[in-house]
Design a protein around this motif. Structure first.
Motif, PDB file in Angstrom:
ATOM      1  N   SER B  26       0.846  -1.185   0.000  1.00 43.99           N
ATOM      2  CA  SER B  26       0.000   0.000   0.000  1.00 43.99           C
ATOM      3  C   SER B  26       0.887   1.243   0.000  1.00 43.99           C
ATOM      4  CB  SER B  26      -0.898  -0.002   1.238  1.00 43.99           C
ATOM      5  OG  SER B  26      -0.881   1.251   1.860  1.00 43.99           O
ATOM      6  N   PHE B  27       0.621   2.145  -0.934  1.00 41.63           N
ATOM      7  CA  PHE B  27       1.472   3.313  -1.078  1.00 41.63           C
ATOM      8  C   PHE B  27       1.426   4.201   0.152  1.00 41.63           C
ATOM      9  CE2 PHE B  27       2.868   3.801  -5.569  1.00 41.63           C
ATOM     10  CZ  PHE B  27       4.111   4.291  -5.248  1.00 41.63           C
ATOM     11  N   ASP B  28       0.225   4.325   0.759  1.00 36.81           N
ATOM     12  CA  ASP B  28       0.092   5.220   1.907  1.00 36.81           C
ATOM     13  C   ASP B  28       0.954   4.750   3.066  1.00 36.81           C
ATOM     14  OD1 ASP B  28      -1.658   7.030   0.801  1.00 36.81           O
ATOM     15  OD2 ASP B  28      -3.322   5.638   1.049  1.00 36.81           O
ATOM     16  N   LEU B  29       0.874   3.420   3.315  1.00 37.74           N
ATOM     17  CA  LEU B  29       1.596   2.879   4.464  1.00 37.74           C
ATOM     18  C   LEU B  29       3.106   2.982   4.242  1.00 37.74           C
ATOM     19  CD1 LEU B  29       1.342   1.319   7.149  1.00 37.74           C
ATOM     20  CD2 LEU B  29       1.630  -0.747   5.805  1.00 37.74           C
ATOM     21  N   ILE B  30       3.563   2.482   3.072  1.00 39.92           N
ATOM     22  CA  ILE B  30       5.008   2.475   2.802  1.00 39.92           C
ATOM     23  C   ILE B  30       5.529   3.915   2.769  1.00 39.92           C
ATOM     24  CG2 ILE B  30       6.773   1.809   1.147  1.00 39.92           C
ATOM     25  CD1 ILE B  30       5.683  -0.659   2.071  1.00 39.92           C
ATOM     26  N   GLY B  31       4.742   4.799   2.151  1.00 40.62           N
ATOM     27  CA  GLY B  31       5.163   6.192   2.063  1.00 40.62           C
ATOM     28  C   GLY B  31       5.271   6.818   3.439  1.00 40.62           C
ATOM     29  N   PHE B  32       4.259   6.556   4.287  1.00 41.57           N
ATOM     30  CA  PHE B  32       4.286   7.160   5.620  1.00 41.57           C
ATOM     31  C   PHE B  32       5.467   6.627   6.423  1.00 41.57           C
ATOM     32  CE2 PHE B  32       2.996   7.143  10.100  1.00 41.57           C
ATOM     33  CZ  PHE B  32       2.940   8.514  10.284  1.00 41.57           C
ATOM     34  N   LEU B  33       5.701   5.273   6.346  1.00 43.57           N
ATOM     35  CA  LEU B  33       6.820   4.712   7.112  1.00 43.57           C
ATOM     36  C   LEU B  33       8.147   5.238   6.579  1.00 43.57           C
ATOM     37  CD1 LEU B  33       5.721   1.038   7.703  1.00 43.57           C
ATOM     38  CD2 LEU B  33       5.920   2.876   9.348  1.00 43.57           C
TER      39      LEU B  33
END
Lengths: 110, 464
Positions: B26-33
């Motif tokens: 998921s882009f949101d999760l990976i991006g946020f981490l």
């Protein structure tokens, strides 16, 4: 017997290492400029990178050091990584447009 | 040992992200981490830098200045990741983008933390190879792959030059560390400095070696351009600073070669930028012009000009990354091509984006309230102090020439009539707004209070 053959095969004059290294670097850079095939360009690149290793080995023989050979190991690993990435890009270029020559990849006009 | 924590956190974080991506793509999760990992490392690095930690063992030499540079690199990376996730999502690029950014910043961070040429090479190549990959990351897009291949060929040429330069260096000095050496009129040493300089001139896209720059910057996904045109420059110029302090001054008149490459780069980049129809290419040529300014700043080892060049590189990174990120937000609109005509009357469609882009462009010109003015002033004064009047005058002329093409884009955005039957809608989400505002605030803040940044640079820079 073997030792005499080995001593004849070894390069006597260290400057010959540098001459060989420069010739290979020159051939590599020249090949990158004149060859049209993408894979051949990558091969010329590897030649240019490997010429560096020969220069390092020559210098280590001249100065009785070990740092240069370790640097050469770094360069070998980097050349392998660069070749892997380069072949991957060539594959995707070929898959998208069947392009395998430099005169076919001229969409961007540097 | 604590000085290594930022890099260790990033390394572990990258491995964690690579594994996590297999299970939760998921882009949101990976991006946020990714944002979080990079931001934490950056804040830690700045904190340790202010506390004056250092680590000088093995082949590493991490001092307060390199910790400061690491901090800037990581924080800038986290900002760019923060504001580029929505672009990557809209373009459906590969998920790997986030951690290639982290890998690039890790490579740069290794590069600034050593004075040994072998370690510098490994960091440089970790960053460069990740950059080739991230340029070609746009899915099913031919131009992106072509740009990536061109960048790879010329970037690897720089690696070959770096290698042959190091071979000469070890031949002349019998070691690989960039430290004070005493060799007089040594041809091998002069060739070493020449080849090392050429390698870095290729990497920072100075003029006779700039041919990959417009293509790579145009073909890459726009947020990747925002990243590769700014953050790597901080690391590269940190190494050029090392070379300028230990290697360049030894060979007679070598500083003229650096200065002349800088002058050529400045004029070539700034003049050819006028001929561009695409705003993205124009900004790419602007970065060639800026490479010229920075090299002129390093042409004399004068404490004032050298420290203001590092200051300028950092604030330039904020301004250019901001400008490219505005372009990336515009590009989320499918029919956007970055042609100048697309920018006609942008302020009517999106006042915020038009104003932000205009402010970033004013910052790149170097108009007083912005931080870049302080950098330009410092380089000019430093050149004057060391009696380099020739370069000082050319530097001013080059900067004045540069103003025109930035103003051209501003005129297109604010004073041209819009093209008829143009009904594109510009969406602007919260993350974009916050990201762009952060860059704007940084450019303003360091312009009004340059001492915040300058004091740290001056305190640590010359005590490595």
């Amino acid at each position: 017997m073997i030792e005499t053959i080995a001593s004849k095969l070894l390069v006597q004059n260290v400057s010959q290492y540098f001459i060989l290294s420069f010739i290979l670097l020159g051939i590599g850079l020249f090949g990158m400029m004149v060859r049209k095939n993408l894979i051949t360009i990558l091969m010329s690149l590897e030649l240019a990178l490997n010429s560096v290793n020969i220069a390092f080995v020559g210098i280590d023989r001249l100065n009785h050091l070990i740092d240069g050979e370790i640097f050469a190991l770094f360069t070998i690993a980097l050349a392998a990584a660069e070749a892997a990435v380069g072949l991957g890009i060539i594959l995707s270029l070929f898959r998208l447009r069947k392009a395998e020559n430099v005169n076919e990849i001229i969409d961007l006009k540097g | 040992m604590k000085a290594l924590y930022p890099d260790i956190i990033t390394t572990v974080g990258i491995i964690f992200l690579i594994i996590l991506e297999l299970f939760l793509p998921s882009f949101d999760l990976i991006g946020f981490l990714g944002f979080l990992i990079s931001f934490i490392s950056g804040v830690l690095a700045i904190k340790y830098s202010l506390a004056g930690y250092r680590f000088n063992e093995w082949l590493l030499d991490i001092n307060a200045f390199s910790l400061f540079l690491k901090g800037v690199i990581y924080i800038l990376t986290s900002f760019v990741i923060f504001s580029s996730v929505s672009f990557f999502k809209s373009k459906k690029t590969f998920l790997e983008n986030v951690y290639t950014f982290l890998l690039i910043s890790l490579g740069l961070s290794i590069m600034v933390s050593s004075k040994n040429l072998a370690v510098i090479l490994s960091g440089l190549e970790l960053a460069s190879i990740s950059m080739y990959i991230s340029v070609g990351m746009l899915r099913d897009d031919y131009v992106s792959k072509e740009a990536s291949f061109k960048y790879l060929v010329l970037g690897s040429m720089a690696t070959a030059f770096f290698g042959i330069g190091s071979a000469f260096y070890i031949g002349a000095t019998s070691h690989l560390g960039i430290i004070s050496v005493s060799v007089n009129h040594n041809t091998a040493f002069a060739l070493a400095s020449l080849f090392l300089f050429i390698a870095f001139a290729l990497k920072v896209s100075a003029a006779p070696f700039h041919f990959w720059t417009p293509d790579a910057y145009e073909g890459a996904p726009t947020s990747t351009t925002a990243f590769i045109s700014t953050v790597p420059k901080i690391g590269f110029y940190a190494v050029i600073f090392l070379l300028a302090s230990y290697i360049f001054p030894i060979t007679n008149n070598f500083s003229y070669i650096v200065g002349i490459v800088g002058v050529i780069s400045m004029f070539w980049g700034n003049l050819v930028a006028y001929a561009q129809n695409s705003a993205k290419r124009m900004l790419a040529y602007s970065s060639i012009g800026h490479a010229g300014y920075f090299l002129i700043g390093f042409s004399r080892y004068n404490p004032l000009s050298v420290s203001s060049t590092i200051f300028y590189v950092i604030v330039y990174a904020f301004a250019t990354a901001g400008a490219f990120l505005v372009l990336s937000i515009l590009e989320k609109n499918q029919s956007w091509t970055h042609d100048m005509n697309n920018y006609k009357a942008l302020y009517k469609k999106s006042p915020f984006l038009a104003a932000a882009l205009a402010l970033f462009l004013f910052a790149l010109i170097g108009i007083p309230p912005f931080a870049t003015f302080v950098g330009k002033l410092g380089i000019f004064l430093g050149l004057v102090n060391s009696n380099a009047w020739f370069f000082a005058i050319l530097f001013v002329i080059g900067s004045v020439i540069a103003a025109g093409y930035y103003l051209k884009l501003i005129v297109y955005m604010f004073f041209k009539e819009p093209v008829a039957e143009d009904n594109m809608s510009l969406s602007l989400n919260l993350f974009d707004t916050i990201g762009i505002s952060a860059f704007l605030v940084a450019v303003f803040f360091f312009g009004i209070f340059p001492n915040v940044l300058f004091d740290i640079i001056l305190k640590d820079m010359f005590h490595g």
